[in-house]
Enzyme design. Structure first.
Site, mmCIF file in Angstrom:
data_model
loop_
_atom_site.group_PDB
_atom_site.id
_atom_site.type_symbol
_atom_site.label_atom_id
_atom_site.label_comp_id
_atom_site.label_asym_id
_atom_site.label_seq_id
_atom_site.Cartn_x
_atom_site.Cartn_y
_atom_site.Cartn_z
ATOM 1 N N LYS A 216 26.193 0.918 76.876
ATOM 2 C CA LYS A 216 24.854 0.428 76.509
ATOM 3 C C LYS A 216 24.576 0.743 75.038
ATOM 4 O O LYS A 216 25.260 1.569 74.433
ATOM 5 C CB LYS A 216 23.808 1.092 77.407
ATOM 6 C CG LYS A 216 23.765 2.617 77.294
ATOM 7 C CD LYS A 216 22.889 3.239 78.367
ATOM 8 C CE LYS A 216 22.903 4.765 78.253
ATOM 9 N NZ LYS A 216 22.176 5.408 79.365
ATOM 10 N N ARG B 194 12.248 8.731 86.904
ATOM 11 C CA ARG B 194 12.207 7.685 85.883
ATOM 12 C C ARG B 194 12.282 6.315 86.542
ATOM 13 O O ARG B 194 11.364 5.518 86.442
ATOM 14 C CB ARG B 194 13.371 7.908 84.903
ATOM 15 C CG ARG B 194 13.372 7.008 83.698
ATOM 16 C CD ARG B 194 14.463 7.362 82.710
ATOM 17 N NE ARG B 194 15.813 7.138 83.225
ATOM 18 C CZ ARG B 194 16.926 7.273 82.516
ATOM 19 N NH1 ARG B 194 16.853 7.659 81.248
ATOM 20 N NH2 ARG B 194 18.108 7.048 83.038
ATOM 21 N N HIS C 165 20.563 9.528 89.300
ATOM 22 C CA HIS C 165 20.826 9.992 87.929
ATOM 23 C C HIS C 165 20.230 11.386 87.761
ATOM 24 O O HIS C 165 19.115 11.642 88.189
ATOM 25 C CB HIS C 165 20.189 8.998 86.934
ATOM 26 C CG HIS C 165 20.580 9.216 85.513
ATOM 27 N ND1 HIS C 165 21.894 9.192 85.075
ATOM 28 C CD2 HIS C 165 19.832 9.445 84.397
ATOM 29 C CE1 HIS C 165 21.922 9.397 83.762
ATOM 30 N NE2 HIS C 165 20.687 9.558 83.336
ATOM 31 N N ARG D 205 30.035 7.860 85.682
ATOM 32 C CA ARG D 205 29.389 7.013 84.671
ATOM 33 C C ARG D 205 29.279 7.734 83.321
ATOM 34 O O ARG D 205 28.185 7.930 82.803
ATOM 35 C CB ARG D 205 27.972 6.622 85.120
ATOM 36 C CG ARG D 205 27.845 5.882 86.422
ATOM 37 C CD ARG D 205 26.432 5.292 86.572
ATOM 38 N NE ARG D 205 25.384 6.277 86.330
ATOM 39 C CZ ARG D 205 24.780 7.000 87.276
ATOM 40 N NH1 ARG D 205 25.097 6.853 88.546
ATOM 41 N NH2 ARG D 205 23.832 7.860 86.949
ATOM 42 N N TYR E 133 10.922 8.440 45.115
ATOM 43 C CA TYR E 133 9.486 8.201 45.346
ATOM 44 C C TYR E 133 8.710 9.506 45.459
ATOM 45 O O TYR E 133 9.132 10.434 46.145
ATOM 46 C CB TYR E 133 9.277 7.430 46.649
ATOM 47 C CG TYR E 133 9.699 5.986 46.588
ATOM 48 C CD1 TYR E 133 9.132 5.105 45.674
ATOM 49 C CD2 TYR E 133 10.655 5.509 47.472
ATOM 50 C CE1 TYR E 133 9.524 3.767 45.642
ATOM 51 C CE2 TYR E 133 11.047 4.176 47.452
ATOM 52 C CZ TYR E 133 10.483 3.309 46.534
ATOM 53 O OH TYR E 133 10.873 1.996 46.501
ATOM 54 N N CYS F 225 14.971 6.889 50.659
ATOM 55 C CA CYS F 225 14.398 5.547 50.516
ATOM 56 C C CYS F 225 14.974 4.624 51.601
ATOM 57 O O CYS F 225 15.794 5.040 52.413
ATOM 58 C CB CYS F 225 14.728 4.970 49.144
ATOM 59 S SG CYS F 225 14.279 6.045 47.777
ATOM 60 N N ASP G 232 17.055 2.079 51.287
ATOM 61 C CA ASP G 232 18.462 1.714 51.109
ATOM 62 C C ASP G 232 19.261 2.730 50.307
ATOM 63 O O ASP G 232 20.447 2.526 50.081
ATOM 64 C CB ASP G 232 18.572 0.371 50.362
ATOM 65 C CG ASP G 232 17.530 -0.612 50.822
ATOM 66 O OD1 ASP G 232 17.597 -1.010 51.990
ATOM 67 O OD2 ASP G 232 16.631 -0.942 50.020
HETATM 68 C C1 LIG Z 1 23.101 6.425 79.805
HETATM 69 C C2 LIG Z 1 23.408 6.625 81.226
HETATM 70 C C3 LIG Z 1 24.608 7.236 81.618
HETATM 71 C C4 LIG Z 1 25.569 7.886 80.631
HETATM 72 O O1 LIG Z 1 25.063 9.170 80.275
HETATM 73 P P1 LIG Z 1 25.820 10.145 79.263
HETATM 74 O O2 LIG Z 1 24.952 11.349 79.245
HETATM 75 O O3 LIG Z 1 25.849 9.456 77.948
HETATM 76 O O4 LIG Z 1 27.178 10.399 79.808
HETATM 77 C C5 LIG Z 1 24.890 7.263 82.967
HETATM 78 N N1 LIG Z 1 24.037 6.756 83.885
HETATM 79 C C6 LIG Z 1 22.859 6.192 83.545
HETATM 80 C C7 LIG Z 1 21.962 5.665 84.590
HETATM 81 C C8 LIG Z 1 22.497 6.119 82.207
HETATM 82 O O5 LIG Z 1 21.319 5.573 81.870
#
Ligand SMILES: *Cc1c(COP(=O)(O)O)cnc(C)c1O
Length: 373
Positions: free
Chosen positions: A37, A135, A164, A220, A264, A309, A311
């Protein structure tokens, strides 16, 4: 690697990503869903996904449908899960492209059942359970009835169930273990009803590495496949390698007399004759507009002076008398004996390594090694 063409650029070591994934795969023996992602945490989704699959990943995980569609448009044929919200009228696009979707409500299942009526293949769903992150996901109390509803809905394939962790990256794993206990109890209930979705998953990088029995049938990992540490408390084991460097060149070097204001607001004023360099990197590239930044020039850690700044930034180069326009500057990465890690930049910015790399702007060109053209 340097660049002859760019003023600032990012080098991505695809071999490192491939190796990191292969370590996760062989260490766990569990199929890997590489989480790509947010443009693969800033590394470049297409190239990073390719490297992850070469390293043995079986799945790709993303947050949004658009990200999954980019992967399909680039001819990735492996299973892809969208782990986040998909608006109701976009489920069709997910189904047509064989993209697995995440759901957590009865209304979603109903609308999937209606929508998929005229599709050839069933839409693959993963039921998300909220076991304590608070969440996204169905409350545990609804898990069984939702599972039954999915199992009973024609043309909806119950491919997976997941949760999660909120605190798997801490030294104290009691919270993650409690989430795991709740998840297992829910799984038992669903299995007792004769429903067994094939993919059961919970572990992000930290869960994968530090809570071994949370791996279930799919892991994951995200941050670890890029060779970045899950948290300040929880470092990657040996063997993982950071895959990203951020570099630039000095665009100008000059000696300013005492009493000159720099950038700046003139927040920095030279005290004496000072060697000041300019770097073509700014907050529009993801370089945070805060005091206290440092970069590497000529193998020395040098301070950014004056305001950042859009850039450009200025650096104080008195320690590097030989510095000249065109010299390499390292913002993240190694130079000589010194190194600046994404974690060190995160400390300086009061954030986490995840935000540092995800914040790297699209306009900073990525160079891939080995070259992928
Ligand atoms: C981003 C995400 C992960 C990966 O998490 P890491 O901490 O980067 O390994 C796994 N599962 C879900 C649902 C996530 O949103």
């Amino acid at each position: 690697m340097s660049s002859d063409s760019y003023s600032t650029w990012i080098n991505v070591d695809l071999d490192a990503i491939e190796k990191n994934v292969s370590i996760l795969a062989s260490r766990t023996g569990v199929p890997v869903m590489a989480v790509v992602k947010a443009n693969a945490y800033g590394h470049g989704i297409i190239q990073a996904a390719g490297a992850a699959l070469r390293g043995g990943a079986k799945w790709l995980g993303v947050a949004r449908l658009e990200e999954a569609l980019v992967l399909r448009a680039s001819h990735f044929t492996c299973p892809i899960l969208v782990m986040g919200y998909i608006p109701g009228n976009s489920f069709q696009a997910a189904a047509v492209n064989d993209i697995s979707v995440t759901i957590w409500s009865s209304e979603q299942i109903q609308s999937l059942g209606l929508m998929t009526g005229n599709l050839g293949t069933p839409i693959k769903v993963h039921l998300k359970i909220d076991t304590g992150m608070s969440r996204l996901g169905a409350p545990g109390t609804e898990a069984l009835s939702l599972a039954k509803q999915i199992a009973g809905t024609h043309k909806v394939l119950f491919e997976g169930i997941f949760t999660h962790y909120a605190r798997a990256d801490e030294l104290d794993l009691s919270s993650a273990k409690e989430q795991q206990r709740v998840f297992i109890e829910i799984l038992f209930g669903i299995n007792r009803a004769g429903i067994e979705p094939p993919c059961v998953h919970a572990a992000n990088s930290a869960g994968t590495l530090f809570l071994e029995d949370s791996r279930f049938s799919l892991i994951r990992p995200g941050i670890s496949i890029y060779g970045l540490h899950p948290s300040q408390e929880r470092s990657l084991p040996g063997g993982f390698r950071a895959s990203l460097e951020w570099k630039a060149v000095l665009s100008q070097v000059k000696v300013l007399p005492a009493g000159r204001g720099v950038s700046y607001g003139h927040e920095y004023i030279t005290q004496k004759d000072e060697r000041i360099g300019t770097i073509p990197v700014g907050y529009a590239d993801g370089f945070r507009r805060v005091p206290g930044n440092q970069v590497l020039v000529g193998g020395n850690l040098v301070p950014v002076v004056g305001r950042v700044c859009m850039d450009q930034v200025c650096v104080q180069l008195d320690q590097v008398p030989g510095a000249k326009a065109g010299d390499e500057v390292v913002i993240i990465g190694a130079q000589g004996d010194l190194q600046i890690s994404a974690e060190q930049v995160a400390d300086r910015w009061g954030t986490i390594n995840y935000e540092v790399v995800c914040g790297l702007a699209d306009r900073v060109p990525r160079q891939y090694f080995p070259s992928v053209d």
